[in-house]
Design a protein around this motif. Structure first.
Motif, PDB file in Angstrom:
ATOM      1  N   LEU A   4       0.955  -0.705   0.044  1.00 16.16           N
ATOM      2  CA  LEU A   4      -0.062   0.049  -0.216  1.00 16.16           C
ATOM      3  C   LEU A   4       0.533   1.214  -0.215  1.00 16.16           C
ATOM      4  O   LEU A   4       0.474   2.261  -0.969  1.00 16.16           O
ATOM      5  CB  LEU A   4      -0.586   0.207   1.614  1.00 16.16           C
ATOM      6  N   VAL A   5       1.733   1.257   0.903  1.00 11.91           N
ATOM      7  CA  VAL A   5       3.015   2.638   0.724  1.00 11.91           C
ATOM      8  C   VAL A   5       3.549   2.124  -0.469  1.00 11.91           C
ATOM      9  O   VAL A   5       3.142   3.689  -0.759  1.00 11.91           O
ATOM     10  CB  VAL A   5       4.438   2.570   1.805  1.00 11.91           C
ATOM     11  N   GLY A   6       3.667   1.410  -1.337  1.00 13.91           N
ATOM     12  CA  GLY A   6       4.320   1.645  -2.920  1.00 13.91           C
ATOM     13  C   GLY A   6       3.135   1.992  -3.692  1.00 13.91           C
ATOM     14  O   GLY A   6       3.175   2.934  -4.320  1.00 13.91           O
ATOM     15  N   PHE A   7       2.252   1.550  -3.545  1.00 19.63           N
ATOM     16  CA  PHE A   7       0.817   2.887  -4.192  1.00 19.63           C
ATOM     17  C   PHE A   7       1.062   3.831  -4.168  1.00 19.63           C
ATOM     18  O   PHE A   7       0.337   4.721  -5.511  1.00 19.63           O
ATOM     19  CB  PHE A   7       0.240   1.169  -4.192  1.00 19.63           C
ATOM     20  N   PHE A   8       0.761   3.965  -2.558  1.00 24.40           N
ATOM     21  CA  PHE A   8       0.749   5.327  -2.153  1.00 24.40           C
ATOM     22  C   PHE A   8       1.328   6.583  -2.889  1.00 24.40           C
ATOM     23  O   PHE A   8       1.385   7.729  -2.990  1.00 24.40           O
ATOM     24  CB  PHE A   8       0.251   5.804  -0.623  1.00 24.40           C
ATOM     25  N   GLN A   9       2.821   5.891  -2.920  1.00 23.35           N
ATOM     26  CA  GLN A   9       4.066   6.992  -3.195  1.00 23.35           C
ATOM     27  C   GLN A   9       3.632   7.103  -4.673  1.00 23.35           C
ATOM     28  O   GLN A   9       3.963   8.450  -5.100  1.00 23.35           O
ATOM     29  CB  GLN A   9       5.308   6.146  -3.190  1.00 23.35           C
ATOM     30  N   MET A  10       3.632   6.029  -5.389  1.00 25.15           N
ATOM     31  CA  MET A  10       3.091   6.752  -6.537  1.00 25.15           C
ATOM     32  C   MET A  10       1.842   7.648  -7.040  1.00 25.15           C
ATOM     33  O   MET A  10       2.212   8.205  -7.992  1.00 25.15           O
ATOM     34  CB  MET A  10       2.843   5.076  -7.643  1.00 25.15           C
ATOM     35  N   MET A  11       0.922   7.483  -5.714  1.00 30.69           N
ATOM     36  CA  MET A  11      -0.186   9.327  -6.373  1.00 30.69           C
ATOM     37  C   MET A  11       0.692  10.048  -5.720  1.00 30.69           C
ATOM     38  O   MET A  11      -0.334  10.805  -5.246  1.00 30.69           O
ATOM     39  CB  MET A  11      -1.510   7.794  -5.308  1.00 30.69           C
ATOM     40  N   GLY A  12       0.888   9.739  -4.763  1.00 30.79           N
ATOM     41  CA  GLY A  12       1.862  11.418  -3.873  1.00 30.79           C
ATOM     42  C   GLY A  12       1.468  11.778  -2.808  1.00 30.79           C
ATOM     43  O   GLY A  12       1.331  12.567  -2.159  1.00 30.79           O
ATOM     44  N   ILE A  13       1.439  10.512  -2.354  1.00 23.39           N
ATOM     45  CA  ILE A  13       0.872  10.069  -0.655  1.00 23.39           C
ATOM     46  C   ILE A  13       1.746   9.605   0.127  1.00 23.39           C
ATOM     47  O   ILE A  13       2.260   8.117  -0.571  1.00 23.39           O
ATOM     48  CB  ILE A  13       0.041   9.597   0.051  1.00 23.39           C
ATOM     49  N   ARG A  14       2.286  10.519   0.793  1.00 27.44           N
ATOM     50  CA  ARG A  14       3.560  10.378   2.159  1.00 27.44           C
ATOM     51  C   ARG A  14       2.756   9.276   2.796  1.00 27.44           C
ATOM     52  O   ARG A  14       2.104   9.599   3.549  1.00 27.44           O
ATOM     53  CB  ARG A  14       4.276  11.614   2.366  1.00 27.44           C
TER      54      ARG A  14
END
Length: 226
Positions: free
Chosen positions: A96-106
């Motif tokens: 989930l971290v990896g996916f959110f990082q792609m969306m600009g979420i830290r």
């Protein structure tokens, strides 16, 4: 967001995605990003204004099983503003971290099992620096739709408005066999997006009464279909 109680057990390292898994994550994340952008979102002007307000940091509250579209809503309506979300330190959380990082979420890693106090303090500090927060009040392990106190505690300590988000899907969806029956709407389907701002000072001082009120409003915003 889980309750902000400090764990007494030793703090293990947060799980991370490495090697070939990162390539798989990139492929999967790219597919999901395109998938999410095919969806039609209907939102009232007042809700759009509340969701797009940027002069103060907010705590965005969304049920765990709607995280797929939560990331897309952040991109569409709050893109470019630093956004932090609390994500489990487990292996599942690492994806989930990896996916959110792609969306600009830290990501801030932690859970009720360990590191909860440190994670809560990191969320509060991020808010005080002017950043938005993402809270899944029934995560990371449920029960589904059970509003835990952690999100309320953080919002009260950070003095940020709670922006409650509701998503109701008009059309077929795929629900996974996870504890939250995670929702993935079919491509090109329609979603009705609603939101409501709640100031912590407007809620009852009694914690359980405040949680009951937030649960009632989240249920109202999200409908009863899923």
């Amino acid at each position: 967001m889980s309750a902000a109680d400090e764990s007494t057990s030793p703090r293990p390292a947060a799980e991370a995605i490495v090697g070939r898994q990162r390539i798989l994550l990139w492929l999967l994340g790219s597919l999901l990003k395109v998938w999410a952008r095919t969806l039609r979102i209907e939102i009232a002007d007042a809700d759009r204004a509340a969701l797009g307000r940027r002069d103060i940091p907010i705590s965005l509250v969304i049920w765990h099983n709607r995280l797929f579209m939560g990331a897309e809503c952040v991109r569409r309506y709050r893109g470019g503003k630093p956004f932090h979300g609390l994500i489990s330190a487990s292996k599942d959380g690492a994806w989930l971290v990896g996916f959110f990082q792609m969306m600009g979420i830290r990501a801030i890693r932690g859970s009720s099992s360990w590191g909860a106090r440190e994670a809560a303090n990191a969320m509060i500090e991020a808010s005080r620096q002017g950043n938005d927060l993402g809270i899944t009040p029934d995560g990371p392990r449920g029960p589904c739709y059970e509003f835990k106190p952690g999100g309320l505690i953080i919002a009260r300590r950070a003095h940020t408005p709670l922006l409650l988000v509701g998503m109701e899907f008009d059309g077929p969806v795929k629900q996974l066999r996870s504890w939250d029956r995670f929702i993935i709407p079919c491509p090109f389907s329609r979603m009705v997006l609603r939101c409501r701002q709640v100031l912590p000072s407007e809620l009852p001082k009694d914690r359980q009464a405040a949680i009951d009120e937030l649960t009632r409003q989240m249920t109202e915003l999200n409908g009863t279909r899923h």
